[in-house]
Design a protein around this motif. Structure first.
Motif, PDB file in Angstrom:
ATOM      1  N   TYR A   1       9.924  -2.586  12.047  1.00  0.00           N
ATOM      2  CA  TYR A   1       8.775  -2.807  11.172  1.00  0.00           C
ATOM      3  C   TYR A   1       7.856  -1.594  11.041  1.00  0.00           C
ATOM      4  CZ  TYR A   1       9.869  -7.813  11.458  1.00  0.00           C
ATOM      5  OH  TYR A   1      10.476  -9.043  11.373  1.00  0.00           O
ATOM      6  N   LEU A   2       7.762  -0.776  12.074  1.00  0.00           N
ATOM      7  CA  LEU A   2       6.821   0.338  12.072  1.00  0.00           C
ATOM      8  C   LEU A   2       7.553   1.670  11.930  1.00  0.00           C
ATOM      9  CD1 LEU A   2       4.144  -0.700  14.745  1.00  0.00           C
ATOM     10  CD2 LEU A   2       4.408  -1.426  12.366  1.00  0.00           C
ATOM     11  N   ASP A   3       6.780   2.728  11.728  1.00  0.00           N
ATOM     12  CA  ASP A   3       7.354   4.030  11.398  1.00  0.00           C
ATOM     13  C   ASP A   3       7.380   5.006  12.560  1.00  0.00           C
ATOM     14  OD1 ASP A   3       7.659   3.777   8.325  1.00  0.00           O
ATOM     15  OD2 ASP A   3       5.630   3.071   8.717  1.00  0.00           O
ATOM     16  N   GLY A   4       6.779   4.633  13.687  1.00  0.00           N
ATOM     17  CA  GLY A   4       6.744   5.523  14.836  1.00  0.00           C
ATOM     18  C   GLY A   4       5.583   5.190  15.739  1.00  0.00           C
ATOM     19  N   THR A   5       5.138   6.185  16.494  1.00  0.00           N
ATOM     20  CA  THR A   5       4.075   5.975  17.477  1.00  0.00           C
ATOM     21  C   THR A   5       3.043   7.096  17.379  1.00  0.00           C
ATOM     22  OG1 THR A   5       5.324   7.208  19.156  1.00  0.00           O
ATOM     23  CG2 THR A   5       5.581   4.798  19.124  1.00  0.00           C
TER      24      THR A   5
ATOM     25  N   SER B   1       0.787  -1.233   0.000  1.00  0.00           N
ATOM     26  CA  SER B   1       0.000   0.000   0.000  1.00  0.00           C
ATOM     27  C   SER B   1       0.817   1.280   0.000  1.00  0.00           C
ATOM     28  CB  SER B   1      -0.916   0.015   1.227  1.00  0.00           C
ATOM     29  OG  SER B   1      -0.135   0.083   2.424  1.00  0.00           O
ATOM     30  N   GLY B   2       2.019   1.230   0.568  1.00  0.00           N
ATOM     31  CA  GLY B   2       2.790   2.451   0.774  1.00  0.00           C
ATOM     32  C   GLY B   2       2.386   3.212   2.015  1.00  0.00           C
ATOM     33  N   VAL B   3       1.449   2.672   2.776  1.00  0.00           N
ATOM     34  CA  VAL B   3       0.989   3.321   4.004  1.00  0.00           C
ATOM     35  C   VAL B   3       2.071   3.257   5.076  1.00  0.00           C
ATOM     36  CG1 VAL B   3      -0.044   1.255   5.048  1.00  0.00           C
ATOM     37  CG2 VAL B   3      -1.019   3.489   5.561  1.00  0.00           C
ATOM     38  N   LYS B   4       2.110   4.269   5.942  1.00  0.00           N
ATOM     39  CA  LYS B   4       2.975   4.227   7.105  1.00  0.00           C
ATOM     40  C   LYS B   4       2.166   3.771   8.320  1.00  0.00           C
ATOM     41  CE  LYS B   4       6.524   7.594   5.816  1.00  0.00           C
ATOM     42  NZ  LYS B   4       7.280   8.801   6.261  1.00  0.00           N
ATOM     43  N   LEU B   5       2.821   3.030   9.202  1.00  0.00           N
ATOM     44  CA  LEU B   5       2.156   2.492  10.392  1.00  0.00           C
ATOM     45  C   LEU B   5       2.803   3.069  11.642  1.00  0.00           C
ATOM     46  CD1 LEU B   5       1.854  -1.299   9.414  1.00  0.00           C
ATOM     47  CD2 LEU B   5       0.216   0.547   9.003  1.00  0.00           C
ATOM     48  N   VAL B   6       1.971   3.652  12.512  1.00  0.00           N
ATOM     49  CA  VAL B   6       2.461   4.172  13.790  1.00  0.00           C
ATOM     50  C   VAL B   6       1.723   3.450  14.914  1.00  0.00           C
ATOM     51  CG1 VAL B   6       3.288   6.410  13.009  1.00  0.00           C
ATOM     52  CG2 VAL B   6       0.865   6.149  13.517  1.00  0.00           C
ATOM     53  N   LEU B   7       2.479   2.928  15.855  1.00  0.00           N
ATOM     54  CA  LEU B   7       1.928   2.118  16.936  1.00  0.00           C
ATOM     55  C   LEU B   7       1.078   2.970  17.875  1.00  0.00           C
ATOM     56  CD1 LEU B   7       1.915  -0.662  18.429  1.00  0.00           C
ATOM     57  CD2 LEU B   7       3.882   0.195  19.736  1.00  0.00           C
ATOM     58  N   ALA B   8      -0.141   2.502  18.168  1.00  0.00           N
ATOM     59  CA  ALA B   8      -1.039   3.207  19.087  1.00  0.00           C
ATOM     60  C   ALA B   8      -0.662   2.858  20.524  1.00  0.00           C
ATOM     61  CB  ALA B   8      -2.488   2.830  18.803  1.00  0.00           C
ATOM     62  N   LEU B   9      -0.002   3.776  21.199  1.00  0.00           N
ATOM     63  CA  LEU B   9       0.480   3.522  22.555  1.00  0.00           C
ATOM     64  C   LEU B   9      -0.654   3.391  23.559  1.00  0.00           C
ATOM     65  CD1 LEU B   9       3.616   5.852  22.712  1.00  0.00           C
ATOM     66  CD2 LEU B   9       3.503   3.412  22.153  1.00  0.00           C
ATOM     67  N   LYS B  10      -1.841   3.901  23.259  1.00  0.00           N
ATOM     68  CA  LYS B  10      -2.970   3.742  24.179  1.00  0.00           C
ATOM     69  C   LYS B  10      -3.321   2.266  24.348  1.00  0.00           C
ATOM     70  CE  LYS B  10      -6.515   4.293  20.585  1.00  0.00           C
ATOM     71  NZ  LYS B  10      -7.675   5.084  20.135  1.00  0.00           N
ATOM     72  N   CYS B  11      -2.969   1.454  23.363  1.00  0.00           N
ATOM     73  CA  CYS B  11      -3.253   0.020  23.419  1.00  0.00           C
ATOM     74  C   CYS B  11      -2.105  -0.761  24.036  1.00  0.00           C
ATOM     75  CB  CYS B  11      -3.528  -0.498  22.006  1.00  0.00           C
ATOM     76  SG  CYS B  11      -3.704  -2.291  21.870  1.00  0.00           S
ATOM     77  N   PHE B  12      -0.892  -0.391  23.679  1.00  0.00           N
ATOM     78  CA  PHE B  12       0.281  -1.180  24.094  1.00  0.00           C
ATOM     79  C   PHE B  12       1.481  -0.266  24.194  1.00  0.00           C
ATOM     80  CE2 PHE B  12       3.932  -3.988  23.222  1.00  0.00           C
ATOM     81  CZ  PHE B  12       3.711  -4.980  24.167  1.00  0.00           C
TER      82      PHE B  12
END
Length: 377
Positions: free
Chosen positions: A55-59, A32-43
């Motif tokens: 693997y991810l691009d940030g938070t 997709s070319g999408v960037k993924l940022v980890l949702a810290l509210k979950c983990f």
């Protein structure tokens, strides 16, 4: 350190299972070319960020402490969002975030002067449609305070922001349902999106669920990005850590009142709060669907309705026996509390090579300090 030597209760994160989810995330990014940022509210268990970071691009964050944690321990892009910023909150994160997303036009107007020129500015929009199993978690529920509705928008705001955020999913395992939501926001807001640099589509898209059509999702995201000429972000939380972690407990007593209850050394109220809030029973690894011995798995808290689940077993449970409450990573460690003064679960990670690494443990001093630090003279 051997797992058999560990004192319950504790969380055990499995690195191999985490990497499995992350490889799916990488596949989605590649398509997709999408960037993924980890949702810290979950983990937010930063002791395993070394596994996730490649693997991810940030938070992305929901409060100022999460912004700081993401900046300090994860790196990459740091997105700051809050339903309600104070002036102090904005000042605290202005120099450590890359994107600041405001929940309302009034907050944007009040605080933009504090961050303009430092960050990329965004606004949360509420499309009035969503995918959520429970009303409590539905961003488009009646009277929702989350984001700006289309009929409340001042179109001139798009001249002074760089991007927008939509968060309209909760545990959405249906790729076609998500695509329909994409079409809805494109129809409602497309003219505005065409003026922007980036769009975040929030979290709650369960692309690591077994059987999920990742390629179809990826192609839909790519088409959306190309249609509006924007950079896209997703904010996965559960999708990254689902089915990676057990909460391991021990049976401390067995009582009977019409039905047998195995009391364990943990509590939903303190250690697995969403089980209680959303009435979503835990799953026990040792259970058997056709087992002849049925038990309530009850907590050791004083709350009468505090129980993890009802489960069947092939053999009677015994005092001292360990049980693994599966899928206990999301919205658990971030919500731990000291209700009843119960022992807080330790946190471990089983690395791919079999090594068990201690990430955190708690004792009485942590409990005491959480309540007061200075005595009144």
């Amino acid at each position: 350190m051997q797992k058999s030597e560990l004192k319950t209760p504790y969380f055990m994160i499995d690195e191999s299972k985490l990497i499995h989810n992350l490889e799916i995330a990488k596949q989605l990014k590649d398509i997709s070319g999408v960037k993924l940022v980890l949702a810290l509210k979950c983990f937010s268990t930063w002791g395993v960020f070394d596994i996730i970071k490649p693997y991810l691009d940030g938070t992305t964050s929901s409060g100022p402490y999460e912004v700081r944690l993401g900046h300090e321990t994860f790196g990459g892009e740091t997105h700051a969002y809050s339903v309600g910023y104070s002036e102090d909150d904005v000042k605290a994160v202005a120099d450590i975030c890359d994107k600041m997303i405001f929940n309302s036009q009034s907050q944007l107007a009040a605080y933009r002067h504090l961050v303009e020129g430092k960050v990329s500015l965004g606004l949360r929009l509420n499309p009035g449609v969503s995918y959520a199993g429970q009303d409590l978690a539905n961003p488009a529920r009646q009277f929702s305070r989350l984001g700006v509705q289309a009929d409340h928008l001042d179109s001139s705001v798009f001249e002074s922001i760089d991007g927008v955020m939509f968060h309209m999913n909760c545990e959405n395992k249906d790729v076609d349902a998500f695509i329909r939501l994409l079409e809805s926001i494109s129809t409602q807001f497309g003219t505005y999106l065409d003026q922007l640099d980036w769009v975040s589509l929030g979290g709650g898209v369960f692309f690591t669920w077994p059987g999920y059509d990742v390629k179809k999702l990826g192609m839909a995201l790519k088409a959306f990005a190309e249609k509006h000429n924007v950079h896209l972000y997703l904010e996965p939380g559960e999708a990254i850590i689902t089915r990676t972690t057990d909460l391991v407990v021990s049976v401390v007593d067995i009582v009977e009142n019409e039905m047998k209850t195995a009391i364990v050394d943990s509590a939903t109220e303190a250690h697995r709060l969403d089980t209680l809030i959303y009435n979503e029973p835990a799953s026990v690894y040792e259970s058997s669907q056709n087992g002849e011995h049925e038990y309530v798995i009850g907590s050791c808290s004083c709350l009468a309705g505090d129980q993890f689940c009802i489960a069947k077993f092939d053999q009677p449970l015994e005092i001292g026996q360990k049980l693994h409450l599966m899928d206990s990573a999301g919205y658990t460690m971030v919500k731990l509390n000291w209700f009843n003064g119960l022992r807080m679960p330790s946190v471990y990670c089983e690395r791919s090579n079999g090594e068990v690494q201690k990430l955190n443990e708690f004792d009485y001093t942590d409990f005491k300090r959480s309540l007061s630090q200075w005595s009144v003279q």
